[in-house]
Structures are given as structure tokens and as C-alpha cells.
Scaffold this active site. Structure first.
Site, PDB file in Angstrom:
ATOM      1  N   CYS A   1     -32.629 -22.003 -36.031  1.00  0.00           N
ATOM      2  CA  CYS A   1     -31.539 -22.131 -37.164  1.00  0.00           C
ATOM      3  C   CYS A   1     -31.143 -23.666 -37.219  1.00  0.00           C
ATOM      4  CB  CYS A   1     -30.583 -20.922 -36.833  1.00  0.00           C
ATOM      5  SG  CYS A   1     -31.063 -19.528 -36.485  1.00  0.00           S
TER       6      CYS A   1
ATOM      7  N   ASP B   1     -38.440 -11.105 -35.059  1.00  0.00           N
ATOM      8  CA  ASP B   1     -39.469 -11.598 -36.205  1.00  0.00           C
ATOM      9  C   ASP B   1     -40.785 -11.294 -36.155  1.00  0.00           C
ATOM     10  OD1 ASP B   1     -37.189 -13.413 -36.803  1.00  0.00           O
ATOM     11  OD2 ASP B   1     -38.250 -15.162 -36.997  1.00  0.00           O
TER      12      ASP B   1
ATOM     13  N   ARG C   1     -29.320 -15.083 -13.734  1.00  0.00           N
ATOM     14  CA  ARG C   1     -29.771 -13.723 -14.105  1.00  0.00           C
ATOM     15  C   ARG C   1     -31.119 -13.120 -13.466  1.00  0.00           C
ATOM     16  NH1 ARG C   1     -29.011 -14.000 -20.790  1.00  0.00           N
ATOM     17  NH2 ARG C   1     -27.234 -15.606 -20.671  1.00  0.00           N
TER      18      ARG C   1
END
Ligand SMILES: Cc1cc2nc3c(=O)[nH]c(=O)nc-3n(C[C@H](O)[C@H](O)[C@H](O)COP(=O)(O)OP(=O)(O)OC[C@H]3O[C@@H](n4cnc5c(N)ncnc54)[C@H](O)[C@@H]3O)c2cc1C
Length: 446
Positions: free
Chosen positions: A44, A282, A72
């Protein structure tokens, strides 16, 4: 120990890996394969990287591979492409694009988060240097470098990415031409609204050629001109911005169901038709709350949410993604341009008996300096007067107002309900009768 393989390391894939790992901790071994050299990038912001507002490619990265691995405990493999899935035997075949070796990675759960590819035109010369589509960080770097040396840039397509990029190229001092196959820009807006955007874009010196077919790109090695049905346009850099094509090939290979939109079909838990195979973002459809059908509206917010829901279900929860209303907002030169729900054309296509109403009203109180007119366009269902869509364009105050309408649509509100909303008022931010309330008043009268 469950093994999760995630294909695609951006919004949907990383959200899924993070959620599953957070829930199952040591009980889950999650690994991510990403074909490009970057993960967790914000496509974006790529127009702002091309323009120079975002200086470095690294500035586009949300969470680094090191953070994923260290904080993580999720191993990230960049420049690794999953080239095959053996669903029956539970492994993927991975090609290490740097090391030129191939290996197998076993899985119990699979997350297909392969995203989309920029649509191409399929015309001669599209392979020439200087002709691009925009998706990955590598694409953005190549476009920026090419445009720096170009005097003339052509954009094929008049959607929001094409228009954001037009602004970027103009800010770089380029002569920009947009070639559009249809007579209207921003096809998911109603024509009177997209006309306002077209006027703004033209006023910034961009040439717009509508009803124009691109026939070929020509040049010796590098693009020099675009040949159309209305003549030739000189160009040293071309951006083909015709929309997104979901990357479904891997899924198709193992019999993952493809929906009517051409993207991967998923249920509200982000499961495909195959046990333990999830998808989202997407490459997949999302349930549209207004049309009550699967839709293909590829946006970052949806990808993050769908990915997280997939990961939560893989991690043992039972979560559902309720769906989308197709809210999108864009800055196009000095305009804030936003929509949510259905346009009038889309509503009619979905079988609704609907009407559109449009008003213009001030963004701030008239007693307060500054402020601009906002155009508000509502699409309302005839009879019950339920709102089906909203579009807004203005120089300020649009981006936050469209979110009111997204919430209203998601809640199934009528024009009467919206007219009675208790919206905030103070002169610097809104008039006492907010443009939304004025628009709802018109829509409730039909
Ligand atoms: C220029 C631009 C501007 C945008 N602006 C906005 C905006 O303002 N707001 C908004 O909501 N959305 C915006 N979007 C859309 C948003 O970026 C996407 O919706 C979001 O990135 C989708 O995330 P994803 O993870 O589903 O897919 P993607 O971001 O496409 O990531 C999928 C990844 O999978 C990788 N991959 C594919 N196949 C394989 C394979 N076989 N093996 C390994 N890796 C593979 C690809 O390399 C890719 O990096 C914009 C998109 C672009 C291009």
C-alpha cells in the site's frame, strides 16, 4: 507437534503463522516460504516509495524476518518458492531460488497465502525493459529506478493503484499519460463520482485517454512507445495497472475449489474444501455482507483479518470472519476518495432495486476558517430504504467519514437509521448537520 507450512510471507500468510504459533506455542512448528526477497511489506505504501516520500525499501517492512524468528519463533525463508504440493503425502516441494536446490517440507496444516499478481495485457512487447506491473518491493524498486531516467511515463489502467502512481510520477516531474480501455476511471465508483476524480487528475497535468486499447509496446530492448488504436504515445517507463489476478495455481494443483470470482473458495473459518488446507488474502474470496455472496476485493485489511482467522482455527480456536463490505480509501492528488458497499451498477447487477442520491456539503462549520465541499453519494434499496453503498470525495474529512458508513452498512442500517446517528460536531471538524446526515436525509426521502 503440529507442522504448519505457510506459502506467502505478507499480510495473510504472516498473520496466520503468528496467530497459530501464539496459540499453540511449542506444540506448533510454523514455517513460512516467500518467493520474493522481502516479507511483511506494505504494498500500500509502494506509490510513496516510488515518489521518494518513503525513502528506503526497508521502510516498507512492517516486521523483519529477524523479529519473526527471534520473537515469534517462526522461521522465514525468503527467495524460496513452493513449486508443488503433495497433499496426499503431506509435504510441499520448495525451490531455494538463491541456492538452486529443491527440498521437501512436511506439513499437517497448510496455509495458501500466495496473494495476487498484477494483470498483464497480453500484447506484444510487454516483456521489454521498462514495462512493469506493481506488486512486490522488487517491482517498486525497478519502477522507481526506471522512472527516474524517464521523461514520459504511461500508465495502462485507471484504478486506484494507477491513479496513486500517477500522483507519484507527477511529483517526480514526469509527463504522465493514462490509457484507459473504458470511458470511466475507477470503475467501482458510479460515473458522476469518478468524473470528479478524473477532473482532479487532469488538473494536475496528467493526460487521460479513455476508450483506448493498447495494441503493443515497441522499442529496441527498452520500451520507447505504446501503440494504441488511437495512435502512439512516447514512453520510457510503462506501468500496467489493470487489477489483481489471484495466484491460485498451487491450490488448483491439489484440487482446492476455485469460486465463481476465480479466487480460492473458503468458508468463514478460512478453510478450503480440503481438510487442513486454509487460505485467505488476495488469493481468496471473502464473503460480502451486502451482496451475501463470495466476492473478490483484494485489500490489505481483509488479508490481515482473514489470515488471523485462519491461524486461530489452525491453532485450535473456532473463529469466523464475518466478511467484508468492500471499504476502500485512497489519496489521489489532493482528493480523499472513498467507497464502501455496492455502487449503483453493482447493486443492480446483484438484483437489488436501488436508487442513488448525491449531495454536497461542507467538511467544517461555515463559521470556521478553511473547509471544503464533500460530495456524498448513497445507494439505497428501494422500499425498505436500507443502505447498500456509499461513496465520498473531497479534500478533507472523507477518510474518517467513510468508516461511519462502513459500520452502518455492516449493521444493516436504513437511511432513516443513519439520519438519526449521534455524530460528533465541533466547527473545526464538521458542520452541525454533518454531510453524512444531510445525505441520509435525502436518501430516506427516496
Ligand atoms: C501498489 C499497491 C497499493 C495498495 N494499496 C492498498 C491500500 O491502500 N489499502 C489496502 O487495503 N490494500 C492495498 N493494496 C492491497 C494489499 O497490498 C494487498 O491486499 C495485500 O498485500 C494482500 O496480502 P496477501 O498476503 O494476501 O498477498 P500478497 O501481498 O500478494 O503476498 C503474497 C506473497 O506470496 C508470495 N508467493 C506467491 N506464490 C508463492 C509461492 N509459490 N511460494 C512462495 N511464495 C509465494 C508472493 O511473492 C507474495 O509476496 C495495495 C496493493 C498494491 C500492489
Amino acid at each position: 507437534m503440529d507442522r504448519l507450512v505457510v506459502v506467502g510471507g505478507v499480510a495473510a500468510g504472516l498473520s496466520a503463522a503468528s496467530a497459530a504459533k501464539r496459540l499453540k506455542k511449542e506444540e506448533m512448528n510454523a514455517v513460512v516460504f516467500e518467493r520474493s526477497g522481502y516479507i511483511s511489506y506494505g504494498a500500500c505504501s509502494e506509490p510513496y516509495f516510488v515518489s521518494g516520500l518513503v525513502p528506503q525499501p526497508e521502510d516498507l517492512i512492517e516486521v523483519t524476518p529477524e523479529e519473526f524468528e527471534r520473537k515469534r519463533s517462526i522461521p522465514i525463508h525468503r527467495r524460496h518458492e513452493v513449486v508443488e504440493i503433495d497433499y496426499k503425502n503431506g509435504y510441499v516441494v520448495v525451490e531455494d531460488l538463491g541456492g538452486h536446490r529443491t527440498f521437501r517440507e512436511p506439513f499437517d496444516y497448510l496455509m495458501i497465502a500466495t496473494g495476487a499478481t498484477g494483470k498483464t495485457l497480453g500484447v506484444d512487447g510487454e516483456e521489454l525493459t521498462g514495462v512493469y506491473t506493481l506488486r512486490t518491493v522488487e517491482d517498486a524498486i525497478a519502477i522507481r529506478d526506471s522512472a527516474r531516467h524517464a521523461g514520459n511515463v504511461v500508465i495502462c489502467g485507471g484504478g486506484y493503484i494507477g491513479l496513486e502512481m500517477a500522483e507519484a510520477f507527477v511529483s517526480m516531474g514526469k509527463h504522465v499519460t493514462i490509457l484507459k480501455k473504458t470511458s470511466q476511471m475507477l470503475l467501482n465508483f458510479d460515473p458522476e463520482m469518478s468524473a470528479l476524480v478524473e477532473e482532479e487528475v487532469r488538473s494536475k497535468g496528467v493526460e487521460i485517454h479513455t476508450d483506448t486499447d493498447v495494441l503493443s509496446f515497441e522499442g529496441s530492448g527498452r520500451v520507447e512507445k505504446v501503440v494504441t488504436n488511437h495512435g502512439e504515445v512516447k514512453s520510457e517507463t510503462v506501468l500496467v495497472a489493470k487489477g489483481a489476478l489471484p495466484n491460485t495455481a498451487l491450490g488448483k494443483q491439489i484440487g482446492v475449489e476455485i469460486g465463481a470470482t476465480g479466487a480460492i473458495a473458503v468458508n468463514k473459518r478460512q478453510q478450503t474444501n480440503l481438510d487442513r488446507v486454509y487460505s485467505g488474502g488476495d488469493c481468496a474470496e471473502a464473503y460480502h455482507i451486502i451482496s451475501r455472496k463470495p466476492a473478490y476485493i483484494p485489500l490489505g485489511t481483509t488479508a490481515n483479518k482473514a489470515g488471523r482467522v485462519a491461524g486461530e482455527n489452525i491453532g485450535g480456536l473456532n473463529t469466523e470472519f464475518p466478511g467484508i463490505v468492500g471499504t476502500a480509501v485512497s489519496k489521489i492528488f489532493d482528493l480523499e476518495v472513498a467507497r464502501t458497499g455496492l455502487s449503483l451498477k453493482e447493486a443492480e447487477r446483484e438484483g437489488f432495486d436501488a436508487y442513488a442520491t448525491t449531495i454536497r456539503h461542507r467538511s467544517r462549520s461555515k463559521h470556521y476558517p478553511g473547509g471544503y465541499l464533500i460530495t456524498v453519494h448513497f445507494i439505497t434499496e428501494t422500499g425498505i430504504r436500507r443502505l447498500l453503498g456509499a461513496q465520498m470525495i473531497g479534500r478533507e474529512g472523507v477518510a474518517h467519514r467513510i468508516d461511519v458508513m462502513a459500520a452502518a452498512l455492516q449493521a444493516g442500517m436504513t437511511a432513516e437509521d443513519v439520519y438519526h446517528l449521534d455524530l460528533g460536531y465541533a466547527p473545526p471538524f464538521a458542520p452541525a448537520w454533518d454531510p453524512i446526515l444531510i445525505a441520509a436525509n435525502k436518501a430516506r426521502k427516496g
